[in-house]
Write a protein that holds these residues in place. Structure first.
Motif, PDB file in Angstrom:
ATOM      1  N   GLU D 116       0.978  -1.120   0.068  1.00 26.32           N
ATOM      2  CA  GLU D 116      -0.125  -0.085   0.212  1.00 26.32           C
ATOM      3  C   GLU D 116       0.981   1.655  -0.135  1.00 26.32           C
ATOM      4  O   GLU D 116       0.802   2.215  -0.908  1.00 26.32           O
ATOM      5  CB  GLU D 116      -0.884   0.017   1.557  1.00 26.32           C
ATOM      6  CG  GLU D 116      -1.728  -1.110   1.183  1.00 26.32           C
ATOM      7  CD  GLU D 116      -3.187  -0.873   0.472  1.00 26.32           C
ATOM      8  OE1 GLU D 116      -3.475  -0.211  -0.344  1.00 26.32           O
ATOM      9  OE2 GLU D 116      -3.471  -1.928  -0.725  1.00 26.32           O
ATOM     10  N   LEU D 117       1.662   1.219   0.430  1.00 21.84           N
ATOM     11  CA  LEU D 117       2.394   2.151   0.926  1.00 21.84           C
ATOM     12  C   LEU D 117       3.186   2.853  -0.504  1.00 21.84           C
ATOM     13  O   LEU D 117       3.460   3.591  -1.026  1.00 21.84           O
ATOM     14  CB  LEU D 117       4.022   2.379   2.069  1.00 21.84           C
ATOM     15  CG  LEU D 117       3.560   2.332   3.203  1.00 21.84           C
ATOM     16  CD1 LEU D 117       4.690   1.691   4.606  1.00 21.84           C
ATOM     17  CD2 LEU D 117       3.481   4.284   3.300  1.00 21.84           C
ATOM     18  N   ASN D 126       1.585   7.911 -11.829  1.00 19.10           N
ATOM     19  CA  ASN D 126       0.310   8.489 -12.102  1.00 19.10           C
ATOM     20  C   ASN D 126      -0.368   6.637 -12.142  1.00 19.10           C
ATOM     21  O   ASN D 126      -1.895   7.093 -13.014  1.00 19.10           O
ATOM     22  CB  ASN D 126      -0.373   9.346 -12.062  1.00 19.10           C
ATOM     23  CG  ASN D 126       0.054   9.801 -13.870  1.00 19.10           C
ATOM     24  OD1 ASN D 126       0.517   8.846 -14.306  1.00 19.10           O
ATOM     25  ND2 ASN D 126      -0.043  11.215 -14.003  1.00 19.10           N
ATOM     26  N   ASP D 127      -0.249   6.627 -13.959  1.00 19.98           N
ATOM     27  CA  ASP D 127      -0.877   4.948 -14.115  1.00 19.98           C
ATOM     28  C   ASP D 127      -0.300   3.719 -12.910  1.00 19.98           C
ATOM     29  O   ASP D 127       0.050   2.760 -13.481  1.00 19.98           O
ATOM     30  CB  ASP D 127      -0.719   5.194 -15.870  1.00 19.98           C
ATOM     31  CG  ASP D 127      -1.527   4.406 -16.338  1.00 19.98           C
ATOM     32  OD1 ASP D 127      -2.476   3.673 -15.473  1.00 19.98           O
ATOM     33  OD2 ASP D 127      -1.493   3.827 -17.439  1.00 19.98           O
ATOM     34  N   ILE D 128      -1.447   3.313 -12.329  1.00 14.79           N
ATOM     35  CA  ILE D 128      -1.100   2.410 -11.441  1.00 14.79           C
ATOM     36  C   ILE D 128      -1.949   1.237 -11.450  1.00 14.79           C
ATOM     37  O   ILE D 128      -3.052   1.635 -10.792  1.00 14.79           O
ATOM     38  CB  ILE D 128      -0.261   2.906  -9.869  1.00 14.79           C
ATOM     39  CG1 ILE D 128       0.406   3.739 -10.567  1.00 14.79           C
ATOM     40  CG2 ILE D 128      -0.244   1.618  -9.286  1.00 14.79           C
ATOM     41  CD1 ILE D 128       1.601   3.765  -9.335  1.00 14.79           C
ATOM     42  N   LYS D 129      -2.195   0.146 -12.056  1.00 17.04           N
ATOM     43  CA  LYS D 129      -3.193  -0.431 -11.939  1.00 17.04           C
ATOM     44  C   LYS D 129      -2.391  -1.632 -10.565  1.00 17.04           C
ATOM     45  O   LYS D 129      -1.712  -1.647 -10.299  1.00 17.04           O
ATOM     46  CB  LYS D 129      -3.626  -1.244 -13.238  1.00 17.04           C
ATOM     47  CG  LYS D 129      -4.625   0.521 -13.758  1.00 17.04           C
ATOM     48  CD  LYS D 129      -4.872  -0.455 -15.008  1.00 17.04           C
ATOM     49  CE  LYS D 129      -4.055  -0.182 -15.978  1.00 17.04           C
ATOM     50  NZ  LYS D 129      -3.902  -0.953 -17.149  1.00 17.04           N
ATOM     51  N   GLU D 130      -3.819  -2.970 -10.551  1.00 17.96           N
ATOM     52  CA  GLU D 130      -3.322  -4.170  -9.671  1.00 17.96           C
ATOM     53  C   GLU D 130      -3.812  -4.957 -10.560  1.00 17.96           C
ATOM     54  O   GLU D 130      -4.544  -5.275 -11.228  1.00 17.96           O
ATOM     55  CB  GLU D 130      -3.817  -3.693  -8.884  1.00 17.96           C
ATOM     56  CG  GLU D 130      -2.891  -2.761  -7.335  1.00 17.96           C
ATOM     57  CD  GLU D 130      -4.453  -2.998  -6.207  1.00 17.96           C
ATOM     58  OE1 GLU D 130      -5.743  -4.081  -6.060  1.00 17.96           O
ATOM     59  OE2 GLU D 130      -4.356  -1.996  -5.292  1.00 17.96           O
ATOM     60  N   ALA D 131      -2.881  -5.874 -10.536  1.00 17.01           N
ATOM     61  CA  ALA D 131      -3.084  -7.249 -11.009  1.00 17.01           C
ATOM     62  C   ALA D 131      -2.813  -8.722  -9.674  1.00 17.01           C
ATOM     63  O   ALA D 131      -2.347  -8.191  -8.652  1.00 17.01           O
ATOM     64  CB  ALA D 131      -1.903  -8.139 -12.151  1.00 17.01           C
ATOM     65  N   ASN D 132      -4.144  -9.205 -10.076  1.00 21.56           N
ATOM     66  CA  ASN D 132      -4.675  -9.929  -8.989  1.00 21.56           C
ATOM     67  C   ASN D 132      -4.248 -11.857  -9.345  1.00 21.56           C
ATOM     68  O   ASN D 132      -4.640 -11.877  -8.416  1.00 21.56           O
ATOM     69  CB  ASN D 132      -6.441 -10.097  -8.815  1.00 21.56           C
ATOM     70  CG  ASN D 132      -6.456  -8.493  -8.188  1.00 21.56           C
ATOM     71  OD1 ASN D 132      -6.186  -8.427  -6.951  1.00 21.56           O
ATOM     72  ND2 ASN D 132      -7.743  -8.017  -8.807  1.00 21.56           N
ATOM     73  N   ASP D 133      -4.261 -12.396 -10.404  1.00 16.12           N
ATOM     74  CA  ASP D 133      -3.284 -13.375 -10.890  1.00 16.12           C
ATOM     75  C   ASP D 133      -2.540 -13.192 -11.573  1.00 16.12           C
ATOM     76  O   ASP D 133      -1.994 -11.927 -12.544  1.00 16.12           O
ATOM     77  CB  ASP D 133      -4.141 -14.262 -11.204  1.00 16.12           C
ATOM     78  CG  ASP D 133      -5.611 -14.065 -12.131  1.00 16.12           C
ATOM     79  OD1 ASP D 133      -4.794 -13.442 -13.011  1.00 16.12           O
ATOM     80  OD2 ASP D 133      -6.520 -13.908 -11.757  1.00 16.12           O
ATOM     81  N   MET D 134      -1.546 -14.515 -11.893  1.00 13.23           N
ATOM     82  CA  MET D 134      -0.894 -14.579 -12.821  1.00 13.23           C
ATOM     83  C   MET D 134      -1.178 -14.168 -13.967  1.00 13.23           C
ATOM     84  O   MET D 134      -0.228 -13.602 -15.171  1.00 13.23           O
ATOM     85  CB  MET D 134       0.056 -15.771 -13.068  1.00 13.23           C
ATOM     86  CG  MET D 134       1.592 -16.015 -12.564  1.00 13.23           C
ATOM     87  SD  MET D 134       1.874 -15.114 -11.679  1.00 13.23           S
ATOM     88  CE  MET D 134       3.664 -15.232 -12.590  1.00 13.23           C
ATOM     89  N   ILE D 150       5.894  -7.726  -5.080  1.00 13.03           N
ATOM     90  CA  ILE D 150       6.327  -7.612  -3.793  1.00 13.03           C
ATOM     91  C   ILE D 150       6.326  -8.741  -3.110  1.00 13.03           C
ATOM     92  O   ILE D 150       5.385  -9.441  -3.054  1.00 13.03           O
ATOM     93  CB  ILE D 150       6.056  -5.999  -3.214  1.00 13.03           C
ATOM     94  CG1 ILE D 150       6.039  -5.004  -3.759  1.00 13.03           C
ATOM     95  CG2 ILE D 150       6.406  -5.439  -1.589  1.00 13.03           C
ATOM     96  CD1 ILE D 150       4.954  -4.326  -3.258  1.00 13.03           C
ATOM     97  N   ASP D 151       8.081  -8.992  -2.263  1.00 15.69           N
ATOM     98  CA  ASP D 151       7.677 -10.068  -1.015  1.00 15.69           C
ATOM     99  C   ASP D 151       6.391 -10.216  -0.490  1.00 15.69           C
ATOM    100  O   ASP D 151       6.191  -8.998   0.347  1.00 15.69           O
ATOM    101  CB  ASP D 151       8.964 -10.014  -0.782  1.00 15.69           C
ATOM    102  CG  ASP D 151      10.007 -11.399  -0.057  1.00 15.69           C
ATOM    103  OD1 ASP D 151       9.306 -12.007  -1.346  1.00 15.69           O
ATOM    104  OD2 ASP D 151      10.549 -11.795   0.128  1.00 15.69           O
ATOM    105  N   GLY D 152       5.438 -11.346  -0.175  1.00 16.98           N
ATOM    106  CA  GLY D 152       4.400 -11.338   0.824  1.00 16.98           C
ATOM    107  C   GLY D 152       3.074 -11.051   0.018  1.00 16.98           C
ATOM    108  O   GLY D 152       2.438 -10.506   0.899  1.00 16.98           O
ATOM    109  N   GLU D 153       2.995 -10.682  -1.596  1.00 18.74           N
ATOM    110  CA  GLU D 153       2.135  -9.959  -1.719  1.00 18.74           C
ATOM    111  C   GLU D 153       1.977 -10.953  -2.915  1.00 18.74           C
ATOM    112  O   GLU D 153       2.385 -11.287  -3.348  1.00 18.74           O
ATOM    113  CB  GLU D 153       2.119  -8.686  -2.393  1.00 18.74           C
ATOM    114  CG  GLU D 153       2.613  -7.272  -1.264  1.00 18.74           C
ATOM    115  CD  GLU D 153       1.475  -7.254  -0.311  1.00 18.74           C
ATOM    116  OE1 GLU D 153       0.059  -7.969  -0.823  1.00 18.74           O
ATOM    117  OE2 GLU D 153       1.317  -6.290   0.840  1.00 18.74           O
TER     118      GLU D 153
END
Lengths: 70, 363, 393, 536
Positions: D116-117, D126-134, D150-153
């Motif tokens: 999160e940090l 400013n163009d950041i998204k998330e990927a949830n699976d491989m 990131i390690d652990g996520e």
């Protein structure tokens, strides 16, 4: 004669294939066959040079019978 | 397959094209010679009335085709029989137009061509049109029918220098009888033949315009016929007009300096094409309705084949064709064009009085 | 849905059908331009034993091209631009088909510029031979018709000169020049057919003769009565006739004045032939002519300054034209008793009852009726100058 | 017909498709409907690295950088991307540098999520998204984003640092115009959408993204103006695009073939353009555009017959001139179709129609030609088509030489050798020139010409007319996305005639084509986005 047959064959086959594909009811086949058979037999007669008496003549004869025409 | 709709403009053009039909090559009121214009006017007036009858029937029985109306008013059995007769009539009509077309092409343009080839090719193209649906035929008429008056105008204007404007005189040389007789035949050809449109009227999208459309198209085509007559007689004179096989074509041959004969072919192709398409559509639609088949396209092929065969079979020669159409056709047509429709009109009037069937029933 | 399948099969089916039909059709009527003989002129006559004698003038297009574009370099034997062939037959059509036994390609008639009728043909009647020209589908109804006087059509078609590589075109154009002078009548096939058909007017056909070895001359008309040749009108009578029926477009009329002659140029003319009726019977033939003219040349001495001068001219011109018309009318009435003016047509149109009675004898009645000829002349302009050169003043 | 069928479940369908697009491209990770892939992102960077190595085995352009940092070097971060796609400068400046800085300088509290940090405070981009699976992660890497594990996520950050790609915006070669914008589309989808957005500054301009092609995963964008474009057409476009089942979309040409109404028709029912201003004009008429990544050609639907004789210049020019040009193009179209056929009909059948003098010229020019007019015409036309095709395929510098050869071979030598007649050369030349005047129909014309020619050889004018009628029937039954192809002439739509074979001045063109949508036709009202929205 052959040409007539060929043309009719093409027509009938292509239409029948379409009917079968669209699963048309039997009456379509019946009416279609009646019409085509009549056409085919008349055209064969015409191609053979033997013209059967035509509807126009029948109609004229009927009118003469009734007395509309003299 | 959804509701098929044609607009009032399309119906107007279809009707006009239909009325021109083979009159593009055959002057319909030829029997009255110099007084043909009078016969055309009288016949046209009656024709307008007759087409009014058809329109009234359609308005009184909204969204019903001829077959529906017949079965409803005359009962199932009698209605079906009459409907089958109508199918025959439409087929016969189409084949006559085919024959006119074939005879014209074979005597004017291609003397060596077998007639069946000409008719067969024409039929193949028209089959495509009819199979595409009456909507497409309607749209086609919007593209093509306007060409008819344009071509006529071209021919008429190029003939302007050869006109003899008093050629139609004297008036009523042979008395009124031949005029009336010709007028009768003019009602049955082409006006009464629009009875086929009873199969089409339900497709009109603006019912309230039906009356106007029918009226205007009938009047327009009457006037056009009169004009054509005056053009032809002033160019040809009554003697040659009497002897000519295809009067408007001969007229186009007189144009000085250049020859635009093929334009007449185009006119005939459009007018006759519309007429045959409507007849084919009406016949196959009616037959399918009688037999309870959903899609009329199933029978168009068979019916148009039959029409082609019939057109060859029905008359022996061009003279047989003409004398028969002159002598027998109008009497033969009367029951289909006048008696049955009048009967239907009366029955519809009687039955619809309490319910006051209006134009708003649709939708 | 099902629409998609059907749509596709529809196109394919129609295309297939069309293709089969097209393949089955041979090439009927397909005839290349190089496979026809282009006919430029036709001559029709009868032989002594009553057969039809057909003469055709056929164009050789390649030769014409070389002649007109000057490609035929350095003299040499230039190909002849046309050839003329004749053939006899019981009927016209037979002759036309028979001619194929001496020429290489089929004849094509629509391009014919002139149809020349022989005197002998006209003496026996021409209706029969004209039928072919109405019935055949590639005949040009606007083709000019002329009558050969004193020569056979064949002789005329064989004339060659340098004015135009195609003699038939030369003939046609010369005839048209003369028409504009008013001394020959332009008769097209359709006019002739209409006249014969109606029986209200006797045809008058322009005449053609030979003038020397290489030239033709088209002046005067042949008067036909009951489809046979009745006689001829000379150029002046022809002009009178043309005035009467209103077909003069421009002509030069010479009028005598005190000291010399004036050539009046007719620029516009209208003519109308009518019949006056009294008590249901025709009483007088009336011919009303309106003419507009300019002074073309004043070959003499005189004054031409005022309206009065013009009025005098007008009077003389009027009488001159009247004289010509009278001559023509009298000849038609007295000598040939043939109503070439079309009075009969007027009677038919406006007095159909009377016409019905006299239809057969109209020519006789016509020839006995008195005539009333009115000529109305307007002279508007005198050209660039007014009076001619004044020498003796 | 099509519209009616699809109209009923329009709303639900749209919702569904929205969802799907959302899920695919900007996945928020909290959507349960997403079941595309079940493979989660492994928690340790090592595992991720291993897995990615498996997936991208043999892909030398796949790069990754492992950063281990933090106080004791325990926090491991993996940045993965495809070489060349990503602007490395930006990546270093915006991502790697701040992250390293942050991690090495900051004391991490227990329980605070580095993920999160990083996402909220550290990464400058400013163009950041998330990927949830491989699956998502891989998809994003492939389409040129940088992925941050990131390690652990079991999530990854998708960072948009795409480098500007492809050529610059320049004037299109294929659609030359005398007047108007010179900007043409390029291969890059984003550049193209920017070009459109630059011209229509209105939030109602909607750009819906979807991905097609099992292998190529090409980005497709449906572009329309809400409130102006007919909703039924838009949803029909979506439906047809979704129906495409193929592994590769290489060009809009492929899409075009899939979504055409009657696929066997000779006539195009989908338009394409390379010109930006043209596309914008079409959008403003209520048409829908389909953009595809990797091609400068943008599709527009519905495409009507009349559009083929419209040119962008027309609208910028004087109305009289434009009308004249349109009529000229129509005539050219007609001529290029039927002229050889008419000539053959004339020479083989209808001698009566030819005037005498012309006949002599014709006959003389045909003298000594060994072929029939039909064969002659076919030979000449095919020779011309060879030349044309060669001219298209050849490098431009050879093209010139080719045209000289063509002119001499076709024009001079064949006539001199007596193989072709002078007139036929003229006829073929006129036909060729005319066929270039209406580019969209050039292919249809090319084939129809032969049909007309064959018909003319069999039946003369009658054959030509019959074929013409058949073509007209075909044109009348064609529809483009439910809109009759021959509109506005048939069915006659009087208000649309103003922009058909005639053109009224632009100030008189107050309505949009009614044939596309009956609603909201006025060009004067509702130009503001809000207003239009309120209306619809």
């Amino acid at each position: 004669m052959l040409i007539v047959l060929a043309v009719f064959a093409v027509l009938i086959i292509s239409d029948f294939l379409r009917f079968i594909r669209n699963k048309e009811p039997a009456k379509v086949f019946v009416i279609y066959t009646c019409l085509m058979a009549t056409s085919l037999s008349i055209s064969l007669l015409l191609a053979a040079g033997r013209r059967p008496s035509s509807p126009a003549q029948w109609i004229e004869a009927v009118f003469k019978m009734i007395g509309v025409l003299e | 397959m959804g509701k098929v709709r044609i607009s009032s403009i399309q119906l107007f053009l279809l009707l006009s094209g239909f009325l021109f039909g083979s009159t593009v090559i055959l002057a319909p009121a030829k029997g009255a010679k110099n007084d043909a214009w009078l016969a055309i006017l009288i016949g046209g007036a009656c024709g307008v009335l007759l087409m009014g009858v058809y329109a009234a029937i359609a308005l009184l029985n909204p969204s019903k085709t001829l077959v529906d109306i017949l079965e409803e008013k005359l009962g199932k059995v009698a209605g079906t029989i009459v409907a089958i007769l109508y199918v025959w009539y439409f087929i016969h009509l189409a084949s006559l137009v085919f024959r006119d077309f074939g005879e014209f092409i074979c005597s004017v343009t291609f003397p060596e061509m077998p007639m069946v080839v000409v008719i067969g090719l024409f039929a193949a193209v028209l089959l495509y049109a009819v199979n595409s649906g009456i909507e497409v035929v309607g749209r086609l008429s919007e593209l093509l029918v306007p060409l008819i008056p344009v071509i006529m105008l071209i021919i008429s204007l190029s003939l302007f220098t050869v006109h003899d404007f008093t050629a139609f005189l004297p008036i009523l040389e042979n008395g009124i009888t031949p005029v009336l007789k010709t007028a009768l035949s003019f009602i049955t050809f082409p006006f009464g033949e629009t009875v086929a449109f009873l199969m089409l009227f339900p497709h009109l999208n603006q019912k309230e315009k039906l009356k106007n459309v029918v009226l205007i198209s009938a009047i327009v085509s009457t006037l056009m016929q009169v004009l054509i007559f005056f053009r032809d007689i002033s160019v040809l004179g009554s003697g040659l007009m009497d002897r000519a096989t295809f009067i408007p074509h001969l007229t186009s041959l007189i144009i000085p300096e250049f020859n635009i004969e093929p334009l007449v072919d185009i006119n005939l192709l459009i007018g006759g094409g519309i007429k045959i398409s409507v007849c084919l559509y009406a016949a196959s639609r009616a037959l399918c309705q009688i037999a309870g088949i959903n899609d009329y396209r199933n029978l168009t092929g068979a019916i148009s084949t039959f029409c082609v065969v019939l057109s060859i079979w029905v008359h022996e020669s061009v003279l047989d064709l003409f004398s028969w159409t002159e002598k027998v056709w109008s009497y033969y047509s009367l029951p289909f064009q006048v008696f049955v429709p009048l009967l239907l009109l009366l029955l519809s009037l009687k039955k619809s009085k309490p319910s006051n069937a209006g134009t708003a029933n649709e939708k | 849905m099902y629409g998609k399948i059907k749509k596709r099969s529809g196109i394919v089916r129609i295309a297939f059908l069309l293709m089969i039909l097209l393949l089955l059709t041979g090439c009927w009527n397909n005839r290349d331009l190089t496979e026809i003989n282009i006919v430029a002129g036709i001559g029709l006559d009868r032989t002594e034993d009553g057969k039809v004698l057909l003469t055709v003038q056929v164009v050789e297009p390649a030769a014409i091209q070389t002649v007109s574009s000057g490609k035929g370099k350095g003299g040499g034997a230039q190909p002849k631009p046309v050839f003329v062939e004749s053939f006899e037959g019981e009927t016209v059509f037979e002759a036309i088909r028979g001619i194929l036994s001496i020429v290489d390609k089929r004849l094509f008639f629509s391009t014919a510029q002139v149809l020349i009728l022989g005197e002998r043909l006209l003496q026996k009647g021409m209706v029969e031979v004209l039928d072919f020209f109405q019935r055949e589908n590639d005949i040009n109804y606007g083709m000019n018709i002329l009558v050969a006087k004193g020569v056979t059509p064949g002789e005329i078609l064989e004339i060659e000169n340098d004015m135009d590589s195609i003699p038939a075109v030369y003939i046609k154009e010369t005839a048209e020049n003369t028409v504009s002078r008013g001394t020959v009548k332009k008769t097209t096939l359709i006019d002739l057919i209409k006249d014969i058909d109606s029986g209200e007017r006797q045809p008058a056909i322009g005449q053609i003769t030979k003038a020397g070895d290489k030239e033709i001359r088209t002046e005067g008309v042949a008067v036909i009565k009951d489809e046979k040749l009745a006689g001829w009108l000379d150029p002046y009578e022809t002009r009178g006739y043309m005035f009467a029926i209103g077909e003069v477009k421009s002509a030069i009329v010479n009028i005598p004045v005190d000291k010399g002659k004036i050539a009046m140029e007719i620029i516009r003319s209208k003519g109308k032939a009518k019949v006056r009726f009294e008590n249901g019977e025709p009483s007088t033939l009336t011919i009303k002519v309106e003419v507009e003219a300019n002074v073309g040349a004043y070959e003499g001495r005189g004054r031409l300054d005022s309206q009065d001068d013009l009025s005098i001219l007008k009077e003389i011109l009027k009488n001159e034209i009247k004289k010509e018309i009278t001559q023509a009318l009298e000849k038609a009435q007295k000598e040939y008793s043939s109503d070439i003016f079309g009075f009969g047509s007027y009677v038919h149109k406006y007095h159909p009852e009377y016409w019905k009675k006299v239809k057969k004898d109209w020519n006789d009645i016509f020839s006995k009726l008195p005539a009333d000829i009115q000529v109305d002349v307007k002279v508007m302009r005198t050209g660039i100058i007014k009076s001619p050169v004044k020498k003796d003043e | 017909m099509v519209i009616m069928k699809t109209g009923d479940n329009n709303m639900t369908e749209r919702k569904r498709i929205r969802k799907r697009i959302k899920v695919r491209n900007q996945s928020t990770g909290h959507d349960n409907t997403h079941t595309d892939s079940c493979e989660p992102i492994p928690e340790t960077v090592e595992a991720v690295k291993e897995r990615l190595g498996e997936i991208f085995f043999g892909c030398s352009d796949f790069l990754h950088r492992e950063v281990s940092c933090g106080k004791n070097g325990l926090i491991k971060i993996l940045v993965a991307y495809i070489d060349g796609f990503v602007d490395k400068k930006v990546l270093n400046r915006d991502v790697i540098h701040p992250v390293l800085d942050f991690l090495s300088n900051t004391e991490l509290h227990v329980g605070s999520s580095i993920y999160e940090l990083l996402k909220e405070c550290v990464i400058v981009n400013n163009d950041i998204k998330e990927a949830n699976d491989m699956q998502q992660a891989v998809d994003n890497i492939i389409s040129g984003e940088a992925l941050l594990f990131i390690d652990g996520e079991n999530k990854a950050l998708v960072i948009g640092v795409k480098a500007p790609q492809g050529r610059q915006v320049e004037e299109p070669d294929t659609e030359a115009s005398l007047r108007g914008a010179r900007e043409g589309f390029v291969e890059n989808l984003l550049t193209n959408t920017v070009l459109i957005r630059k011209r229509i500054k209105n939030p109602n301009l909607k750009l819906e993204m979807m991905r097609l092609g099992k292998q190529t995963k090409t980005d497709i964008c449906i572009c329309y103006i809400k409130g102006i474009a007919n909703d039924k057409i838009v949803s029909e476009v979506r439906k047809r695009l979704r129906k495409i089942k193929t592994d590769a979309i290489l060009d809009t040409g492929i899409i075009e073939q899939y979504i055409s109404d009657i696929r066997l028709s000779l006539f195009p029912t989908v338009g394409n353009t390379e010109k930006c201003d043209k596309l914008v004009a079409k959008l403003l008429e209520g048409r829908v555009a389909i953009l595809c990544d990797g091609t400068p050609y943008v599709l527009t639907v519905p495409y009507l017959f009349i559009e083929s004789i419209q040119a962008t210049d027309d609208y910028y020019d004087h109305a009289y001139f434009a009308t004249f040009m349109r009529l000229l193009r129509l005539t050219a179209l007609l001529i290029s179709n039927i002229l050889p056929g008419m000539y053959v009909a004339l020479v083989s059948f209808h001698h009566t129609v030819i005037p005498f003098k012309l006949m002599i010229t014709l006959a003389a020019s045909r003298q000594g030609i060994p072929f029939s007019p039909f064969t002659e015409a076919i030979l000449m036309i095919i020779a011309f088509e060879f030349l044309r095709e060669a001219g298209v395929r050849m490098p431009r510098s050879i093209g010139q030489a080719l045209s000289i050869v063509g002119a001499i071979v076709l024009g001079e030598a064949s006539v001199a050798a007596g193989i072709a007649s002078n007139l036929m050369v003229i006829i073929v030349a006129i036909t060729a020139i005319c066929s270039f005047i209406v580019p969209p129909l050039i292919r249809a014309t090319m084939l129809l010409r032969f049909v007309f020619l064959a018909a003319a050889n069999f039946l003369g004018f009658l054959g030509v007319t019959l074929v013409a009628v058949a073509v007209f029937i075909h044109l009348c039954r064609l529809r483009s996305f439910g809109v009759p192809y021959m509109a506005p002439i048939s069915p006659l739509t009087l208000s649309d005639i103003k922009d058909s074979f005639v053109l009224v001045p632009i100030w008189a063109m107050v309505t949009r084509p009614r044939i596309l949508w009956q609603k909201n036709v006025s060009r004067r009202k509702g130009t503001n986005g809000q207003e239009a929205k309120a209306k619809s």
